[in-house]
Every structure is written in structure tokens, then in C-alpha cells.
Design an enzyme around this catalytic site. Structure first.
Site, PDB file in Angstrom:
ATOM      1  N   PRO A  78     -48.586 -73.310 -87.774  1.00  0.00           N
ATOM      2  CA  PRO A  78     -48.074 -72.901 -86.497  1.00  0.00           C
ATOM      3  C   PRO A  78     -48.734 -73.334 -85.349  1.00  0.00           C
ATOM      4  O   PRO A  78     -50.023 -73.589 -85.255  1.00  0.00           O
ATOM      5  CB  PRO A  78     -48.179 -71.392 -86.773  1.00  0.00           C
ATOM      6  CG  PRO A  78     -49.153 -71.186 -87.548  1.00  0.00           C
ATOM      7  CD  PRO A  78     -49.414 -72.245 -88.377  1.00  0.00           C
ATOM      8  N   ARG A 138     -46.864 -73.766 -81.719  1.00  0.00           N
ATOM      9  CA  ARG A 138     -46.141 -72.961 -80.665  1.00  0.00           C
ATOM     10  C   ARG A 138     -46.359 -71.634 -80.619  1.00  0.00           C
ATOM     11  O   ARG A 138     -46.653 -70.802 -79.559  1.00  0.00           O
ATOM     12  CB  ARG A 138     -44.672 -73.448 -80.493  1.00  0.00           C
ATOM     13  CG  ARG A 138     -43.898 -72.852 -79.307  1.00  0.00           C
ATOM     14  CD  ARG A 138     -42.646 -73.069 -79.384  1.00  0.00           C
ATOM     15  NE  ARG A 138     -42.155 -74.259 -80.005  1.00  0.00           N
ATOM     16  CZ  ARG A 138     -41.694 -75.440 -79.221  1.00  0.00           C
ATOM     17  NH1 ARG A 138     -41.863 -75.223 -77.978  1.00  0.00           N
ATOM     18  NH2 ARG A 138     -41.395 -76.492 -79.596  1.00  0.00           N
ATOM     19  N   CYS A 143     -41.302 -86.721 -56.951  1.00  0.00           N
ATOM     20  CA  CYS A 143     -40.344 -87.488 -56.395  1.00  0.00           C
ATOM     21  C   CYS A 143     -39.443 -87.902 -57.350  1.00  0.00           C
ATOM     22  O   CYS A 143     -39.397 -89.087 -57.856  1.00  0.00           O
ATOM     23  CB  CYS A 143     -40.848 -88.913 -55.706  1.00  0.00           C
ATOM     24  SG  CYS A 143     -41.937 -88.318 -54.194  1.00  0.00           S
TER      25      CYS A 143
HETATM   26  N1  LLP Z   1     -46.988 -79.700 -87.976  1.00  0.00           N
HETATM   27  C1  LLP Z   1     -46.628 -80.827 -87.884  1.00  0.00           C
HETATM   28  C2  LLP Z   1     -46.553 -81.886 -88.875  1.00  0.00           C
HETATM   29  C3  LLP Z   1     -45.739 -81.010 -86.554  1.00  0.00           C
HETATM   30  O1  LLP Z   1     -45.534 -82.137 -86.419  1.00  0.00           O
HETATM   31  C4  LLP Z   1     -45.778 -79.839 -85.667  1.00  0.00           C
HETATM   32  C5  LLP Z   1     -45.042 -80.028 -84.394  1.00  0.00           C
HETATM   33  C6  LLP Z   1     -46.250 -78.504 -85.944  1.00  0.00           C
HETATM   34  C7  LLP Z   1     -46.927 -78.402 -87.215  1.00  0.00           C
HETATM   35  C8  LLP Z   1     -46.334 -77.429 -84.981  1.00  0.00           C
HETATM   36  O2  LLP Z   1     -44.797 -76.932 -84.724  1.00  0.00           O
HETATM   37  P1  LLP Z   1     -44.758 -75.521 -83.942  1.00  0.00           P
HETATM   38  O3  LLP Z   1     -45.157 -74.615 -84.655  1.00  0.00           O
HETATM   39  O4  LLP Z   1     -45.578 -76.043 -82.802  1.00  0.00           O
HETATM   40  O5  LLP Z   1     -43.569 -75.634 -83.516  1.00  0.00           O
HETATM   41  N2  LLP Z   1     -43.677 -81.311 -77.716  1.00  0.00           N
HETATM   42  C9  LLP Z   1     -42.427 -80.311 -78.066  1.00  0.00           C
HETATM   43  C10 LLP Z   1     -42.817 -79.913 -79.565  1.00  0.00           C
HETATM   44  C11 LLP Z   1     -43.043 -80.980 -80.676  1.00  0.00           C
HETATM   45  C12 LLP Z   1     -43.667 -80.451 -81.848  1.00  0.00           C
HETATM   46  C13 LLP Z   1     -43.957 -81.565 -82.747  1.00  0.00           C
HETATM   47  N3  LLP Z   1     -44.702 -81.102 -83.903  1.00  0.00           N
HETATM   48  C14 LLP Z   1     -42.174 -78.946 -77.202  1.00  0.00           C
HETATM   49  O6  LLP Z   1     -42.765 -78.883 -76.331  1.00  0.00           O
HETATM   50  O7  LLP Z   1     -41.246 -78.293 -77.709  1.00  0.00           O
END
Ligand code: LLP
Length: 434
Positions: free
Chosen positions: A287, A289, A357
Site C-alpha cells: 500500500p 496512498r 499560467c
Molecule cells: N505497487 C505498485 C507496483 C504500484 O505500481 C503502485 C502504484 C503501488 C504499489 C501503490 O498503489 P497505492 O496503494 O498507492 O494505490 N500518481 C497516481 C497513482 C499512481 C500509482 C502507481 N502505482 C495518483 O496520484 O493517483
């Protein structure tokens, strides 16, 4: 509002800190991260995953928020971490992270990054394909070291989220497709390799998910694959990594407890292994986010206000898309409040915009705030702890803001805000033009 967010006499407090005092001390724009909330998330994971099931680990996906201090917290809390570049790996090592607790993901790891990973002796490399496997073997041979690997597979399931953050469907730049001839060749090569220890499979189906369906489908697919590997190569898979993706609350989403995702996946895995009469492999989740998003707020100073009669009222703040690209990139929605006027009635519909901008530099479209909001007031945006600072840029020559870590009323600077000098620190005057 969760418990770290409080209204004390009309002033927003965050993890015990008066936000106006934070602004006084550190300026705006400012990222504020709550240690209490981060630890709270880890505790939830300990309760429903690590302590509940044997042989399980959490690897915090540090792309969501990567700083020395978050690695210090993860280390103290006994977590593993996931990095996706030489830069994240370097930061973790600088923070004193034990290399064996680091896992390395990414669809195009550079040779130099793999060299760094092998030199440090990191715990796992999550391999995206045969090309990468051969670079790893080459580097390991050169350094006479062996590494543990997992294969990232694309399970071919489509999760429901913004297209840019859906990663498990077949048409994806990540992972290995499950066409039998393709995946079996990968597995055979890894099993046969004298330079890698092949542990198992990894998937990540997407991000900001509220439905466990795609995780469950992908888990079923991995278990099926494990059965095939046993049948074909008589090889026992020792580890599976179920990725991250657990959704958080930005506006009116209802966050699902971790157990909603974890319990049925673990049940499926345990049932599968019980039937075989074999001990289940290690299970890892990643995890990002869900650990840090709600642990962060952004503080801004309100500047110019433009009211277009019968159309819209724009309230500008001193940051914007350089410190939070998510609204512009994913149409992400946020909630916020005038931090020094929390008690006042919110009866004025406005759009909070940044100072770039760029017409798309909008942080919140149509939010109700107090009618008395004016230049000099402080505006707080909630749930900005994930993919805010970590995706920041200096677009339009805006220095990257400071990050402050708060806990129970204390605050500490963990990232200094860039000065203009820092911002152009790597630039050189072209000699021939002087
Ligand atoms: N593991 C892998 C291999 C991943 O690619 C990701 C996220 C995670 C774990 C973690 O996922 P999470 O638990 O954070 O959902 N910048 C985008 C999110 C991109 C996520 C990319 N991979 C945003 O701001 O929504």
C-alpha cells in the site's frame, strides 16, 4: 473529519497543531504530514494482516511520499518498503533502511539502478520481463551475488479507477502477460538461473480502489498459475505480492477497511493451500496512498479573488499544479476549508485555483467556503499526503514547498522549502554566451 483534524475556536488544527501557527513558522505553500495518522494506518495493517496471519509483510509503496523521514517512520514501525527507482532506493539507504527490507519495482529498471540494488543487497527485485532478468543475471555474475526475485504479472483484470492508474489489465506497460508460452518461458529461465532465487509472483491491479473484485480475481489467477508451475516444473512458489491500491477518502468517498480487501484474499490463499495440504507462501502487500494520503494536508495563502458575475468566482492560492498535479492530471477531487474561519457558514460556491499560467491549474472546482474569504486567509486542502509532494515540480519557476511532520502538537521540518537559488542550483550559464 477524522480525529487528527480538529476545529478549535474556528481555527483548523491538524494532529494537535494550530495550522495558523504552522503557517507563521514555516510559510506557505506548505505540506503538513501527520505522524499519528501514518502510524495509525500501520497499526491497522498490523492488526488485520501482519499479526493476524503468519508470514506476512507490508512493503510501503514509497512513490506515494518519499522522504528520509517517512523511511525513518517505516523502519521504526518494522515495515518493508517498495522503491521504484535508484533515487528512491538511494533515499531509503541514506535514511538507514536495512537493504534486505527493500523491494524494487518498475517496468524499465536501468542497469545502473540494478547495479545499485545488487550492491546494496536489497531484499527483492520484482522483475518485469526476460530482458530485465538477463540484466540482473549479468550484474549478479559481475558482482558474484545472488538476488531474490518475483515476477510481476499482468493478471488481465480491469479495475475501476482512472485509466492512468489502472495497471492490471492486459494492455499495460507493466508486468508479464499470462499467455502460456510467454509466462512459462519466463518461469523456466528464472528457475534455471544460478544468479537469481525465484520466489514467486506479484501483481498490482490499480490504485484508489473501493471494490475488492479485481484483487480477488487477480489472486485467483495467481493461485491458478502457482498450480501450473507445480505441475509443470515441480516448483514451490514461496512468496506472493498482492500490490496496493486501497482507496482513500478525498471528498465523499467511504473508505473501506483494509480487512475488506485482505480477509477474502487471505481466505482464498489459505483455502487453496489447505486443500493441497501445504503451508502457504509468504504474502506481501504494497500500500502507498492508503498509508499517507489522509495523513497530509496542504496549506496555502489566499491571494487574488476574481468574481465573474453569473459565471464563477475564482479564489487563487499561492501554490497549485506544481505542488499538486493530481486535479489537472486525473481530474482528482479534493475538499478544503478556510483554516482561520472554520466556524463560518460555507455558503459561497467558488473555484480554488493555483497561480500558474495555465487554465487547467485548478485545485478544487465548485466548493462551498465562507463568503468572507479574502486575501491573506489560509486555505487548507485535505488528503494531499499521497502523490502530492512526490509528484511536485517547479513548473513556472515555483520552488517546491517545505514539508513539516506533525505529531500531538509538535512540528518538525522534514523537507526544507526550495529557495530560488536551490531551484536553479543545477543550472549553468552557457559559457559561450557570457
Ligand atoms: N505497487 C505498485 C507496483 C504500484 O505500481 C503502485 C502504484 C503501488 C504499489 C501503490 O498503489 P497505492 O496503494 O498507492 O494505490 N500518481 C497516481 C497513482 C499512481 C500509482 C502507481 N502505482 C495518483 O496520484 O493517483
Amino acid at each position: 473529519m477524522n480525529s487528527i483534524i480538529e476545529n478549535k475556536k474556528g481555527i483548523l488544527h491538524f494532529d494537535g497543531c494550530n495550522t495558523l501557527e504552522l503557517v507563521e513558522k514555516y510559510g506557505t505553500p506548505l505540506y503538513v504530514m501527520s505522524e499519528t495518522e501514518i502510524v495509525n494506518r500501520f497499526n491497522q495493517l498490523k492488526e488485520c494482516f501482519i499479526n493476524k496471519y503468519p508470514n506476512t509483510r507490508v512493503a510501503y509503496a514509497s512513490k506515494a511520499f518519499c522522504t528520509l523521514a517517512i523511511y525513518q517512520i517505516c523502519k521504526r514501525e518494522g515495515m518493508c518498503i517498495d522503491v521504484v527507482s535508484g533515487g528512491e532506493l538511494y533515499t531509503a539507504i541514506k535514511a538507514g533502511y536495512p537493504p534486505e527490507k527493500i523491494e524494487f519495482n518498475g517496468n524499465n529498471k536501468l542497469r545502473a539502478e540494478i547495479e545499485l540494488a545488487v550492491e546494496y543487497g536489497i531484499g527483492r527485485i520484482i522483475v518485469d520481463g526476460l530482458q530485465e532478468l538477463s540484466i540482473i543475471e549479468d550484474v549478479c555474475k559481475e558482482k558474484n551475488k545472488k538476488v531474490k526475485i518475483l515476477y510481476r504479472i499482468t493478471p488481465g483484470v480491469k479495475s475501476s479507477s482512472h485509466d492512468y492508474i489502472v495497471t492490471g489489465k492486459k494492455d499495460s506497460k507493466f508486468g508479464i502477460p499470462l499467455d502460456e508460452d510467454v509466462i512459462m518461458k519466463h518461469i523456466k529461465d528464472a528457475i534455471d538461473s544460478e544468479w537469481v532465487e525465484f520466489l514467486g509472483f506479484h501483481y498490482h491491479v490499480g490504485s484508489q480502489l473501493f471494490d475488492n473484485e479485481s484483487h480477488l480475481k487477480a489472486t485467483r489467477i495467481i493461485l491458478e498459475l502457482i498450480k501450473q508451475v507445480k505441475g509443470k516444473f515441480d516448483y514451490d512458489i514461496k512468496e506472493i505480492n498482492l500490490g496496493g491500491g486501497f482507496g482513500v477518502k478525498y471528498t465523499d468517498e467511504v473508505r473501506k477497511p483494509y480487512a475488506y480487501f485482505i480477509e477474502p484474499m487471505m481466505e482464498m490463499i489459505n483455502d487453496f493451500y489447505n486443500e493441497l495440504g501445504v503451508v502457504p507462501p509468504s504474502v506481501v502487500i504494497e500500500p502507498g496512498r492508503s498509508i499517507v494520503a489522509e495523513a497530509g494536508i496542504s496549506l496555502y495563502t489566499i491571494g487574488s479573488i476574481k468574481e465573474i458575475r453569473d459565471v464563477r468566482k475564482y479564489v487563487s492560492v499561492d501554490g497549485g499544479m506544481p505542488d499538486n498535479i493530481r486535479p489537472a492530471l486525473y481530474q482528482a477531487e479534493y475538499d478544503g476549508v478556510v483554516a482561520n474561519k472554520v466556524d463560518e457558514e460555507k455558503n459561497d460556491k467558488v473555484t480554488i485555483c493555483g497561480k500558474c499560467c495555465e487554465s487547467g491549474d485548478i485545485l478544487i472546482t465548485d466548493i462551498k467556503i465562507t463568503k468572507t474569504a479574502k486575501a491573506g486567509d489560509i486555505f487548507a486542502i485535505f488528503s494531499t499526503g499521497a502523490y502530492g509532494y512526490s509528484m511536485a515540480s517547479t513548473y513556472n519557476g515555483n520552488p517546491i514547498p517545505a514539508v513539516v511532520l506533525v505529531k500531538d502538537g509538535d512540528s518538525e521540518l522534514i523537507v526544507k522549502g526550495q529557495s530560488y537559488e536551490d531551484m536553479i542550483g543545477n543550472q549553468l550559464m552557457a559559457k559561450k554566451l557570457i
